[in-house]
Design an enzyme around this catalytic site. Structure first.
Site, PDB file in Angstrom:
ATOM      1  N   CYS A 166       0.832  -1.203   0.000  1.00  0.00           N
ATOM      2  CA  CYS A 166       0.000   0.000   0.000  1.00  0.00           C
ATOM      3  C   CYS A 166       0.868   1.255   0.000  1.00  0.00           C
ATOM      4  O   CYS A 166       0.533   2.260  -0.633  1.00  0.00           O
ATOM      5  CB  CYS A 166      -0.952  -0.006   1.196  1.00  0.00           C
ATOM      6  SG  CYS A 166      -0.168  -0.186   2.811  1.00  0.00           S
TER       7      CYS A 166
ATOM      8  N   HIS B  62       2.936   5.165   9.464  1.00  0.00           N
ATOM      9  CA  HIS B  62       2.056   4.068   9.064  1.00  0.00           C
ATOM     10  C   HIS B  62       1.088   3.702  10.178  1.00  0.00           C
ATOM     11  O   HIS B  62       1.466   3.611  11.352  1.00  0.00           O
ATOM     12  CB  HIS B  62       2.901   2.840   8.703  1.00  0.00           C
ATOM     13  CG  HIS B  62       2.226   1.851   7.824  1.00  0.00           C
ATOM     14  ND1 HIS B  62       1.174   1.075   8.240  1.00  0.00           N
ATOM     15  CD2 HIS B  62       2.445   1.519   6.528  1.00  0.00           C
ATOM     16  CE1 HIS B  62       0.786   0.300   7.245  1.00  0.00           C
ATOM     17  NE2 HIS B  62       1.538   0.549   6.187  1.00  0.00           N
TER      18      HIS B  62
END
Length: 716
Positions: free
Chosen positions: A94, A122
């Site tokens: 991602c 993240h």
């Protein structure tokens, strides 16, 4: 778990759009399969169920592969066009799907990227601990809800793989923070040339090829505002600032789940387009060995006053298909065509004139003497009529329109008086009409020829949304007849330029464009030009249509605006002259457009009919000897109908009303790339990173490159 985002990028993507008759797509995220190395699990996934009629399955790994040099990796918006049918692929991580599309666009600004670094902030992942674990030697074993945890990232390695020219120049790391979704990339880039933040965004607006992937956000947003956001790269305007004269810090948001699923769906659609079989049977997929072949051609060529053929283009266009059939050794080939619009049997419209022409062209092409037998009985021919010569003979039927049932098929249908094993349609220009010789020939095998396939491929590229910049130029007259086509294309292409007598009609009634404006395409009216009360009067220049006199040709201001688009387009479709091309005063605009299209870097498709005739010599000059246009269509009305409805009666007839695709735009582009014919440029479509309906800023054309005004018009 949240459902997959079938509604992404503003359009519905249902599972049926992804899974096709030929391909089962499996998105797999288990750590049991993160490479294409043979394993029991991979063998199971790639083997169709025993009851399945599907020949194969494809697997998408939702993680970077362990064997990065073996398992191919694709990121939509970066290298998706390189997909060539691999069974197992990875769509990277991602984070990579956030960084890589942005780097792909930034590489084309300020001389390219010199170097850079990034930190991914993240969101927590399922693999992390809720509480501290006993073995706390690894920081990832500490509680994610109580700590900000430094971590590594594989995005640097995948960026090196995706961008070989940047290998070793982009370094990154990661930290995990205690939120459950949406992450940010803090990206510092240094360019080879000085660039300021605002100038960067202006250029990005022009050069961003994937506005549904990379978008700019000017709001005062926080991470939760991007939950469910489909774009994989959202640039935070207020989080972007200048570092040095050539360095900029960017803040990029992405939803770890939603945008990543959207990227997988984009890639799945690409795989389906490449792997799905042709829905129209190509001539290459049919066997003609010892077969009785019926081939519908279109020899409806222009004639001279004495009845001789003025232009053999349509006869020549059928040669590749006919030669392919003859090479396989058929029992016979029966050709059928119409000519003109006769009222019954009219000798002046007989197709007998094409028999010696076709025989000559075949003999020249093969080096062998060939003969073509004319059959006066036409569609009423019997087995005896088409059996007079030996194996491999070629028969040409009389004009199909000499029979009333050709244009007005009866309810009982048509029964051919001779055997037909294979029916091949090579008459694209007649395929928009459900005539007997197009849709009424019954045969066990039906296929389409090379010319018709090429026509479909070119028009499908115009209708596609594969990231190519597409421009449609609509000239001629009768704009009301073209409104359905313009309405459909306004949702598909980047620019529609309208010229010819159409501008006079629109000036008189602007509401004609009510259903066309406000869609994806920008509308450019070529509404300055030359005219007078009558075409026979000396031309006078008018800065806009709707003035004291009608316009009979396009002017330099409009042509300059059009040139700005043409010179940055990937594919351009032109149908309809910009002026009265039969008149020496008013053909200059069309001639200038031919020169512009002949020298532009994109692929140019010339619409059929009068437009093709103008380019091929009706203007007094055969421009095909000077310019290598990508494709010249054989069908004018058929092209318009296809661009309107995206199908034709003569094509759907071959596949039980399935929508035809000669080849998907992805596969078409891949084949062109293999053959060295595709022209990729780093330019943007009309969609911009600021929104789907924002128009790009056209750069002004310098006076040195301005299109000239004809000397005959200097009295304006």
């Amino acid at each position: 778990a949240r459902p997959l985002p079938w509604h992404v990028a503003g359009r519905k993507l249902s599972p049926s759009r992804i899974s096709h008759r030929s391909t089962t797509l499996i998105a797999h995220r288990s750590s049991m399969l993160i490479s294409s190395e043979p394993t029991p699990l991979s063998a199971h996934l790639l083997t169709p169920p025993p009851s399945s009629l599907l020949p194969s399955r494809s697997v998408i790994l939702s993680a970077p592969p362990k064997d990065i040099d073996t398992t191919p990796m694709f990121v939509y918006g970066v290298n998706d066009r390189d997909y060539a049918g691999e069974a197992i692929i990875s769509v990277a991580s991602c984070t990579t799907n956030c960084i890589a599309p942005f780097l792909a666009a930034a590489e084309n600004i300020a001389g390219g990227i010199r170097d850079g670094s990034f930190i991914t902030i993240h969101a927590s992942t399922a693999s992390q601990s809720i509480v501290d674990e006993a073995h706390d030697k690894k920081r990832t074993n500490r509680s994610i809800f109580n700590n900000i945890i430094p971590h590594t990232t594989g995005a640097s390695k995948t960026v090196d793989w995706l961008f070989p020219q940047l290998k070793g120049k982009i370094k990154g790391t990661s930290i995990r923070v205690p939120i459950n979704n949406v992450s940010m990339v803090d990206l510092n880039l240094h360019f080879n040339e000085p660039i300021e933040k605002e100038a960067f965004f202006n250029e990005m607006n022009e050069k961003n090829r994937f506005p549904d992937v990379v978008q700019l956000h000017k709001g005062q947003a926080v991470s939760s505002d991007f939950i469910g956001f489909p774009a994989s790269t959202v640039v935070d305007y207020h989080g972007t600032f200048q570092l040095t004269d050539s360095g900029i810090k960017f803040s990029l948001w992405y939803d770890n789940e939603w945008s990543y699923c959207a990227q997988m769906i984009h890639m799945a659609r690409t795989m389906n387009e490449v792997n799905a079989p042709q829905r129209v049977r190509s001539i290459r997929d049919a066997s003609f060995v010892e077969k009785d072949v019926f081939m519908r051609v279109d020899f409806n060529c222009p004639l001279n006053e004495d009845g001789t053929v003025a232009d053999e283009f349509r006869v020549r266009a059928a040669l590749p298909t006919l030669r392919h059939i003859l090479k396989e050794g058929p029992s016979r080939v029966v050709l059928a065509s119409h000519l003109g619009r006769p009222k019954g049997a009219d000798p002046s419209c007989s197709t007998d004139r094409f028999a010696p022409i076709l025989a000559r062209l075949l003999s020249e092409a093969t080096g062998e003497e060939r003969s073509v037998i004319f059959v006066p009985s036409g569609l009423d021919a019997t087995e005896e009529d088409v059996s007079s010569a030996g194996p491999g003979a070629i028969y040409l039927l009389e004009n199909t329109r000499f029979h009333a049932y050709e244009t007005k098929p009866t309810a009982a249908g048509y029964t051919c008086g001779f055997n037909v094993d294979v029916f091949c349609n090579e008459a694209f220009s007649a395929s928009h009409r459900a005539h007997t010789s197009v849709t009424g020939i019954d045969a066990p095998v039906k296929c389409v020829g090379f010319q018709l396939l090429t026509e479909i491929q070119c028009l499908d590229r115009m209708l596609g949304r594969s990231g190519e910049v597409s421009v449609a130029i609509c000239g001629g007259s009768k704009v009301s007849d073209k409104l359905p086509m313009l309405k459909n294309m306004s949702r598909r292409v980047d620019l529609i330029a309208i010229g010819g007598n159409n501008v006079n009609a629109i000036a008189a009634d602007p509401s004609l464009l009510d259903d066309i404006r406000g869609n994806r395409a920008e509308i450019l009216l070529l509404d300055d030009g030359f005219g007078n009360a009558s075409p026979d009067d000396p031309p006078l220049y008018s800065p806009c249509a709707g003035g004291a006199h009608p316009l009979f040709d396009a002017g330099p201001v409009s042509l300059n605006k059009l040139a700005a688009w043409v010179n940055k387009a990937d594919i351009i479709f032109w149908n309809g002259a910009l002026g009265i091309t039969e008149h020496p005063f008013y053909k200059n605009g069309s001639e200038q457009l031919v020169h512009l299209l002949g020298q532009c870097p994109g692929d140019v498709v010339i619409g059929g009919g009068d437009t093709a005739g103008f380019v091929q010599g009706a203007s007094g000059e055969d421009y095909t000897e000077k310019y290598d246009f990508f494709h010249i269509s054989t069908g004018g009305g058929a092209s318009i109908d296809y661009l309107t409805s995206e199908t034709l009666p003569g094509i759907t007839y071959h596949d039980a009303q399935q929508r035809p695709r000669g080849m998907s735009e992805v596969e078409e582009y891949r084949q062109l790339s293999i053959n060295g014919k595709a022209k990729r440029k780093d330019i943007s479509p009309n969609n911009t990173m600021y929104g789907a309906n924002t128009s790009p800023k056209l750069e002004p054309i310098s006076s040195a490159s301005a299109l000239p005004v004809p000397p005959s018009a200097l009295n304006a």
